[in-house]
Structure formats: structure tokens, C-alpha cells
Design an enzyme around this catalytic site. Structure first.
Site, PDB file in Angstrom:
ATOM      1  N   THR A 197      33.001   3.626   8.543  1.00  0.00           N
ATOM      2  CA  THR A 197      32.380   2.958   7.506  1.00  0.00           C
ATOM      3  C   THR A 197      30.981   2.226   7.645  1.00  0.00           C
ATOM      4  O   THR A 197      30.296   2.060   6.748  1.00  0.00           O
ATOM      5  CB  THR A 197      33.343   1.903   6.792  1.00  0.00           C
ATOM      6  OG1 THR A 197      33.496   0.994   7.736  1.00  0.00           O
ATOM      7  CG2 THR A 197      34.658   2.377   6.660  1.00  0.00           C
ATOM      8  N   LEU A 243      29.819   0.199   3.241  1.00  0.00           N
ATOM      9  CA  LEU A 243      30.400   0.221   2.155  1.00  0.00           C
ATOM     10  C   LEU A 243      31.838   0.604   2.296  1.00  0.00           C
ATOM     11  O   LEU A 243      32.389   1.990   2.207  1.00  0.00           O
ATOM     12  CB  LEU A 243      29.854   1.080   0.990  1.00  0.00           C
ATOM     13  CG  LEU A 243      30.323   1.085  -0.578  1.00  0.00           C
ATOM     14  CD1 LEU A 243      30.410  -0.473  -0.895  1.00  0.00           C
ATOM     15  CD2 LEU A 243      29.377   1.870  -1.383  1.00  0.00           C
ATOM     16  N   HIS A 244      32.679  -0.036   2.868  1.00  0.00           N
ATOM     17  CA  HIS A 244      34.129   0.401   3.505  1.00  0.00           C
ATOM     18  C   HIS A 244      34.851   1.111   2.649  1.00  0.00           C
ATOM     19  O   HIS A 244      35.368   2.248   2.706  1.00  0.00           O
ATOM     20  CB  HIS A 244      34.616  -0.891   3.972  1.00  0.00           C
ATOM     21  CG  HIS A 244      34.050  -1.725   4.841  1.00  0.00           C
ATOM     22  ND1 HIS A 244      33.566  -1.373   6.084  1.00  0.00           N
ATOM     23  CD2 HIS A 244      33.501  -2.882   4.461  1.00  0.00           C
ATOM     24  CE1 HIS A 244      32.849  -2.670   6.726  1.00  0.00           C
ATOM     25  NE2 HIS A 244      32.782  -3.332   5.857  1.00  0.00           N
ATOM     26  N   ASP A 245      35.520   0.488   1.591  1.00  0.00           N
ATOM     27  CA  ASP A 245      36.755   0.914   0.906  1.00  0.00           C
ATOM     28  C   ASP A 245      36.696   2.211   0.069  1.00  0.00           C
ATOM     29  O   ASP A 245      37.450   3.094   0.174  1.00  0.00           O
ATOM     30  CB  ASP A 245      37.257  -0.179  -0.058  1.00  0.00           C
ATOM     31  CG  ASP A 245      37.505  -1.108   0.838  1.00  0.00           C
ATOM     32  OD1 ASP A 245      37.709  -2.404   0.410  1.00  0.00           O
ATOM     33  OD2 ASP A 245      38.297  -1.060   1.994  1.00  0.00           O
ATOM     34  N   THR A 247      35.375   5.065   0.948  1.00  0.00           N
ATOM     35  CA  THR A 247      35.381   6.128   1.680  1.00  0.00           C
ATOM     36  C   THR A 247      36.918   6.610   1.667  1.00  0.00           C
ATOM     37  O   THR A 247      37.280   7.852   1.948  1.00  0.00           O
ATOM     38  CB  THR A 247      35.139   5.868   3.067  1.00  0.00           C
ATOM     39  OG1 THR A 247      36.131   4.618   3.624  1.00  0.00           O
ATOM     40  CG2 THR A 247      33.710   5.221   3.497  1.00  0.00           C
TER      41      THR A 247
END
Ligand code: RIB
Ligand code: CA
Length: 314
Positions: A197, A243-245, A247
Site C-alpha cells: 500500500t 491509499l491502503h484499503d 487495494t
């Protein structure tokens, strides 16, 4: 197009969670979102369940079933991240009280019931926060574990090390016992760690393309990302924040833009120094069973092009 893939999103919105929910809602041909279950994480459950409904209303989807799940980790006191997400957990756009209802059923019961009523091997669990709800469901109803198609989760870190302690990533650190239950359950896991991420940064040009959509969802998401990134920009000195989630959701739509390795992953539960660390046997120096597909690389521009195009459909 084959039948859309049935998913449950388990989440602690969180601006990056919001991007993931919008990406899923903008992709009805690929994904059938059966429900959104919320958990205490970035902010308390009272906020995450409200935020999930706000995000669905920004997306023009007040019909989505949103459930409240666990309000605290399995064994430890809650840890929150208002310092990143703001006091509401969704700072950035002007917020409002959602009008869509919160479902009466507890999120954990929704996960159990959904897995029991849908054909085995057809429902994917997408976890974007601490894994408390899924671990509780597995503990209350072990029969559902074999019925899960896949758990695709954002959490953990290895080469990138921790973001809330030097050793641990937030989602795992908040409820390491829950993560341990899921990683030892035998369920097929795809893991999106910080190693991946941190390669999808909200560069100014990328956020402005989302804002240029001009839609209620696009402008709200751009406002969220402008707020959300400032902590990581300050901390890492980067152009934009990770922008972690989303992905997790992008993997379900375009797996070909990801690459990784099937590894053994175990969770540190005993050491105060490294509590919540995901110990990834990337170089296979042990004989421990491989229990997760650990993603490490992504085509970042393809990811943002997908996110922008799908949010543009809302
Ligand atoms: O460490 C990043 C994760 O923690 C993301 O899911 C973010 O939303 C927070 O929950
Ligand atoms: Ca999250």
C-alpha cells in the site's frame, strides 16, 4: 461477464475505507456487495457504523445493508487513530447525519448467516480494519470457515515494517489475537500489507483527477483524501499518502496488476516490543505452512485509473 463475485466488506471508515467502499459500489458487474459490517478501529464503532452509512449516501446507495459489529478488540483495550482520520474518522468533506438505517442484526451474525445461506465457496470476506468481527464469527461458528471463498485483507507489513509501532501495522496491532485466529484458521488469505500500500500514493494529480469527476462522490472522496494524506505526507515526506484499503477491492477486479508470493505469516502475540508484527517467511527459511498470498507489488497508475473510473460511475 460471469456472475459478480459475492463479497462482504468489513471496515472501520476511515477515509481510505471510504475509497474502497466507493470502488466496490462502482463495480456492480464484477462485485455483488452483500453487506457492509463495521468494527471499532480508526474511530469507535459508533462512528465507523455512521461513517459507513455516510459513505454509502455519498455514493448514492442508501439501499446498502450496513451492520454494526464488535465495539472492542477480543482481548485488548481499543486503540484508535483520530490523529490520522480526524475526530469523526471521516474528516475532509462536510458531513451529515445519515438517513439510511443501520441494520438491527449484529455484523458478526450477518457474516455467519450469509456464509451459511450462500453456496459454500462463493462469498469473499474483505477486511479493511481490525479482524475482530471475522475472528468472532469464526469462533462462534467454526462451520463457516470452510465455506469462505477467500479472505482478502488489508493489514500487516514486513519489509516496510510498522506504522503504529516500529514493528506493527495498525489493523493487526489493534487486535492481534483476532488476526492470529484468522491466519491460523486455514481459510485462503490474500494479504495487502504496507509493503504494497505504500506504493499507491495519493499524488496531487491523482486526487485532482478524482475531484475533476465533479460528482458528489468524487468531490467528497477528493476532500477525504486531501485530509487523510496530510499525516503520512508529514511523516514520510512523500507526495501524497498511501491509499491502503481500496487495494483489497482492486485485487478482486484486476488481480493482474498485483504480484506477490505465497508465504507463511504468523502474528506476534507475546512480546510487548513487537506485538502485532506480521512475521512473513518471505525467504522460506522455515518449514512453516504457507497460509497467505502476500502481495508486494502493484501497477499504481492502473490502480488509480481503475479507482477514478469506477468512482466516476457513482
Ligand atoms: O494501517 C492502515 C490501516 O489502518 C487502514 O485500513 C486504515 O484505514 C486503518 O484502518
Ligand atoms: Ca481501514
Amino acid at each position: 461477464m460471469a456472475n459478480p463475485r459475492k463479497i462482504i466488506i468489513d471496515t472501520d471508515p476511515g477515509q481510505d475505507d471510504a475509497a474502497a467502499i466507493m470502488l466496490a459500489l462502482g463495480s456492480p458487474l464484477e462485485l455483488d456487495l452483500l453487506g457492509v459490517t463495521t468494527v471499532a478501529g480508526n474511530v469507535p464503532l459508533s462512528r465507523t457504523q455512521t461513517n459507513a452509512r455516510i459513505v454509502c449516501e455519498f455514493a448514492g446507495r442508501p439501499d446498502v445493508k450496513v451492520f454494526a459489529g464488535c465495539e472492542r478488540p477480543l482481548k485488548r483495550p481499543p486503540v484508535t487513530a483520530e490523529y490520522v482520520h480526524g475526530p469523526t474518522g471521516l474528516d475532509g468533506p462536510e458531513l451529515f447525519e445519515p438517513t439510511m438505517p443501520l441494520q438491527d442484526m449484529n455484523g458478526v451474525d450477518f457474516i455467519i448467516d450469509t456464509l451459511r445461506t450462500h453456496e459454500a465457496g462463493t462469498v469473499t470476506l474483505c477486511t479493511l480494519g481490525p479482524m475482530t468481527n471475522v475472528a468472532t464469527a469464526f469462533q462462534h461458528a467454526p462451520d463457516i470457515i470452510a465455506r469462505v471463498k477467500e479472505v482478502v485483507m488489508m493489514g500487516g507489513a514486513y519489509f516496510e515494517v510498522g506504522n503504529i509501532t516500529p514493528a506493527a501495522e495498525f489493523n493487526i496491532y489493534v487486535d492481534p489475537e483476532a488476526a492470529d485466529i484468522v491466519f491460523k484458521s486455514g481459510v485462503p488469505i490474500v494479504m495487502m500489507p504496507l509493503d504494497l500500500t505504500h506504493k499507491v500514493l495519493t499524488l496531487k494529480a491523482r486526487v485532482e483527477k478524482i475531484r475533476a469527476l465533479g460528482s458528489r462522490a468524487g468531490v467528497a472522496l477528493a476532500d477525504m483524501l486531501d485530509f487523510f494524506e496530510r499525516f503520512d505526507v508529514e511523516k514520510y515526506g512523500s507526495d501524497g499518502g498511501p491509499l491502503h484499503d481500496p487495494t483489497v477491492i482492486a485485487y478482486l477486479i484486476k488481480p493482474e496488476i498485483f504480484s506477490g508470493r505465497h508465504c507463511n505469516v504468523e502474528i506476534e502475540l507475546a512480546s510487548e516490543l513487537t506485538l502485532g508484527m506480521t512475521v512473513v517467511d518471505w525467504w522460506r527459511v522455515t518449514k512453516r505452512e504457507k497460509n497467505a498470498m502476500v502481495m508486494k507489488d502493484i501497477d499504481a497508475q492502473a490502480f488509480f485509473d481503475l479507482l477514478t473510473e469506477r468512482v466516476g460511475r457513482l
